[in-house]
Design a protein around this motif. Structure first.
Motif, mmCIF file in Angstrom:
data_model
loop_
_atom_site.group_PDB
_atom_site.id
_atom_site.type_symbol
_atom_site.label_atom_id
_atom_site.label_comp_id
_atom_site.label_asym_id
_atom_site.label_seq_id
_atom_site.Cartn_x
_atom_site.Cartn_y
_atom_site.Cartn_z
ATOM 1 N N ASP A 86 -23.083 12.026 -14.543
ATOM 2 C CA ASP A 86 -23.783 12.213 -15.822
ATOM 3 C C ASP A 86 -23.480 11.091 -16.816
ATOM 4 O O ASP A 86 -24.031 11.068 -17.921
ATOM 5 C CB ASP A 86 -23.439 13.565 -16.445
ATOM 6 C CG ASP A 86 -21.948 13.724 -16.758
ATOM 7 O OD1 ASP A 86 -21.201 12.719 -16.666
ATOM 8 O OD2 ASP A 86 -21.531 14.842 -17.089
ATOM 9 N N HIS A 88 -20.806 10.494 -18.524
ATOM 10 C CA HIS A 88 -19.925 10.852 -19.643
ATOM 11 C C HIS A 88 -18.472 10.441 -19.402
ATOM 12 O O HIS A 88 -17.702 10.306 -20.354
ATOM 13 C CB HIS A 88 -19.990 12.363 -19.911
ATOM 14 C CG HIS A 88 -21.322 12.804 -20.433
ATOM 15 N ND1 HIS A 88 -21.774 14.109 -20.339
ATOM 16 C CD2 HIS A 88 -22.309 12.106 -21.046
ATOM 17 C CE1 HIS A 88 -22.978 14.197 -20.872
ATOM 18 N NE2 HIS A 88 -23.318 12.996 -21.307
ATOM 19 N N LEU A 89 -18.099 10.266 -18.154
ATOM 20 C CA LEU A 89 -16.726 9.910 -17.822
ATOM 21 C C LEU A 89 -16.704 8.544 -17.146
ATOM 22 O O LEU A 89 -17.592 8.213 -16.363
ATOM 23 C CB LEU A 89 -16.109 10.956 -16.902
ATOM 24 C CG LEU A 89 -16.057 12.394 -17.411
ATOM 25 C CD1 LEU A 89 -15.549 13.329 -16.329
ATOM 26 C CD2 LEU A 89 -15.197 12.492 -18.663
ATOM 27 N N ASP A 112 -12.989 9.733 -21.427
ATOM 28 C CA ASP A 112 -14.012 10.732 -21.732
ATOM 29 C C ASP A 112 -14.780 10.274 -22.972
ATOM 30 O O ASP A 112 -14.209 10.191 -24.063
ATOM 31 C CB ASP A 112 -13.351 12.092 -21.981
ATOM 32 C CG ASP A 112 -14.356 13.224 -22.111
ATOM 33 O OD1 ASP A 112 -15.425 13.009 -22.718
ATOM 34 O OD2 ASP A 112 -14.069 14.332 -21.620
ATOM 35 N N THR A 113 -16.064 9.951 -22.802
ATOM 36 C CA THR A 113 -16.843 9.436 -23.934
ATOM 37 C C THR A 113 -17.124 10.510 -24.978
ATOM 38 O O THR A 113 -17.483 10.192 -26.108
ATOM 39 C CB THR A 113 -18.180 8.851 -23.443
ATOM 40 O OG1 THR A 113 -18.940 9.875 -22.774
ATOM 41 C CG2 THR A 113 -17.942 7.696 -22.475
ATOM 42 N N GLY A 114 -16.950 11.783 -24.602
ATOM 43 C CA GLY A 114 -17.155 12.860 -25.557
ATOM 44 C C GLY A 114 -15.946 13.079 -26.450
ATOM 45 O O GLY A 114 -16.043 13.101 -27.675
#
Length: 571
Positions: A86, A88-89, A112-114
């Motif tokens: 996805d 995101h990582l 972790d981009t979140g």
């Protein structure tokens, strides 16, 4: 003396240009974005995303600050990077160390981009001991090898589950021994199942193989020995088997592969669906290849395809991945069964269809564009010293050259997953390496192609290509660099550059051919003829018989070809 220094400096520039061009292509490990137009690039203190169509469009994915672990002053020195499905990582490989030839062990971190959090994996494991870390398909876990055992780490809480505990220097889980790496190109020894609930992996048992002591005289002040589980000629190789284990731990289900596990090799394995593996098996002589479908839950095995050769058969090109078509109903396979290396479509029953008919060799499969109904491959039907991109319909038929006619020489491609663009490199013996981005299938240049400034000032050797026919009726390709101000009426000393074995060619039309890295100065200016001949046995795209004539003839046929070819050159 100053002249010699200048010449050596010029050669150093030449070699750096080759490296620069190769780096510009990024390579088969390119991390493309999902749309197939962008790719990641590791820079000294950052990771960026580039748009292959717009070179000025650069997006910083990880900055120096984001790459700096808490409590440390310096950022991580990233060697490799991978994205979760996805996006995101981001998985970062750092602090790498060599295992045999390549730096395949090191440390791994996940960003972790979140949450904007950077976390090291494998806490408690020895420094630089993690190998081949990979995200699970859902991105919730990472699996890796450490000290010959398999581990799975849950990214939500970094809980580590050790899946195997019997691993030692001699009982190897999830990676390979020296023989498999050196001879069969095997390194990464485990695969995630499509549902992310199991791992399939290789286990090699080298406990019966004595250590061969290698002497390391370069890494420390005093030399020391390095033990290698190396079976000398006539001795048995490691026993090999393939198994499947749940990510939560438990017993391994071993595939019931027929035949003696010591006297056969298992060089390739991938998942072939939710509950199946596909495995390639080679016999000890490597003249019989079988493809096996294995039921992951029970270990039951069904042979679907086999091939034999009077000389030898190669393991599938590319140690990781399988060239599936139609959602796994069939796949693309290469074979020399008709005397030329061709591509075939093979279904799960073993039924095959020739895709690339003709009297030429497919050098390598480059990309499958299933949406466009075609596949791309490298070939050079009329000149074995060169490389060009071709395409053919997935239903098979006449191949069409994609590389423009004006790019005579060696061309390389890294084709995007969407099949619409490629990172392209080009050079010849008389042309400096250039890198550009082209659209496919039109091969229209989107940008790039500039010759580096230092290259414009370099003097290339005047390399001439030729062919000779020996008294044995064998035609050999060759190249020659004549002395500066060559006079046909004079006699000159000649130096032949010889390789002569099955691993690589010496007569290739690419940048660097005709340069002698081992000579201090210019051979042409010093009055030498410098030349090379391509004997039978070299992996040139000239058909199976040319390549495999060396079987049981190493040291005889290749030397005779060189000697008889030299006689023709000297006439």
């Amino acid at each position: 003396m100053n002249q010699h220094v200048a010449r050596r400096a010029g050669l150093a520039v030449a070699l750096s240009l080759v490296a620069a061009a190769a780096g510009a292509q990024v390579g088969p490990g390119t991390q493309w974005t999902k749309d197939g137009y962008g790719y990641l690039q590791v820079r000294p203190d950052s990771v960026v995303q580039l748009d292959a169509r717009q070179p000025t469009k650069v997006q910083t994915i990880l900055s120096k600050k984001q790459l700096t672990p808490a409590g440390q002053a310096a950022p991580l020195k990233v060697r490799r990077v991978a994205l979760s499905d996805d996006g995101h990582l981001i998985l970062l490989n750092t602090n790498t160390k060599r295992v045999w030839r390549y730096d395949t062990r090191g440390d791994y971190w996940v960003y972790d981009t979140g949450t904007k959090k950077l976390t090291q994996l494998g806490r408690g494991r020895p420094e630089s001991s993690l190998m081949f870390a990979k995200f699970s398909p859902d991105g919730r876990r990472v699996a890796y090898v450490s000290e010959h055992n398999l581990f799975v780490e849950n990214l939500a809480d970094n809980r580590i589950t050790q899946l195997t505990s019997d691993g030692t220097d001699k009982l190897i889980n999830g990676t390979f021994d020296w023989v498999y790496e050196e001879e069969l190109d095997c390194r990464d020894g485990f695969r995630w199942s499509p549902d992310g609930q199991r791992l399939a992996y290789w286990q090699l048992d080298a406990r019966k193989t004595p250590n061969y002591l290698m002497l390391n005289t370069t890494d420390k002040l005093y030399p020391y020995t390095v033990p290698v589980e190396y079976p000398v000629v006539g001795e048995d190789p490691s026993r090999c088997r393939v198994g499947v284990i749940a990510v939560g731990g438990g017993e391994t289900t071993w595939m019931d592969v027929p035949g003696d596990a010591v006297q056969h090799y298992l060089p390739r394995m991938e998942w072939a669906g939710a509950n199946e593996l596909i495995v390639q098996q080679l016999n000890r002589r490597q003249n019989e290849s079988k493809l096996l479908l294995c039921t992951a839950a029970t270990g039951a095995v069904k042979p679907i395809y086999s091939e034999t050769d009077k000389a030898w058969l190669d393991a599938k090109d590319g140690a990781v991945g399988w060239n599936w078509l139609e959602g796994g109903k069939s796949f693309v396979w290469s074979s020399e069964k008709d005397g030329w290396r061709h591509l075939y479509r093979v279904d799960r029953t073993g039924k095959e269809q020739l895709l690339t008919p003709g009297n030429y060799d497919v050098i390598s499969l480059e990309s499958i564009d299933e949406a466009g109904g075609q596949l791309y491959f490298l070939a050079s039907p009329t000149n074995a010293t060169q490389r060009y991109l071709y395409k053919v319909a997935l239903k098979g038929g006449k191949a069409e050259r994609v590389t423009p006619a004006n790019l005579g020489g060696t061309n390389g491609y890294d084709i995007s997953p969407n099949g619409k663009i490629a990172l392209h490199t080009y050079s010849s013996a008389s042309t400096f390496p250039v890198a550009d981005v082209v659209s496919l299938p039109t091969h229209q240049r989107l940008h790039g192609g500039e010759v580096p400034a230092p290259a414009a000032k370099m003097k290339l050797p005047k390399t001439e290509f030729f062919q000779v026919k020996t008294v044995d009726g064998v035609t050999l390709d060759g190249w020659m660099v004549k002395p500066t101000n060559f006079d046909p009426a004079k006699k000159y000393p000649i130096v032949f550059m010889v390789y002569g074995e099955p691993a690589s060619q010496t007569v290739t039309d690419r940048f660097g051919t005709g340069l002698n890295r081992l000579y201090q100065g210019s051979m042409a200016d010093d009055g030498y003829i410098y030349a090379s001949l391509e004997n039978r046995g070299a992996p040139a795209p000239r058909g199976r018989e040319f390549r495999k004539a060396i079987y049981h003839n190493i040291g005889a046929l290749n030397i005779r070809d060189q000697a008889m070819g030299a006689k023709e050159v000297l006439k």
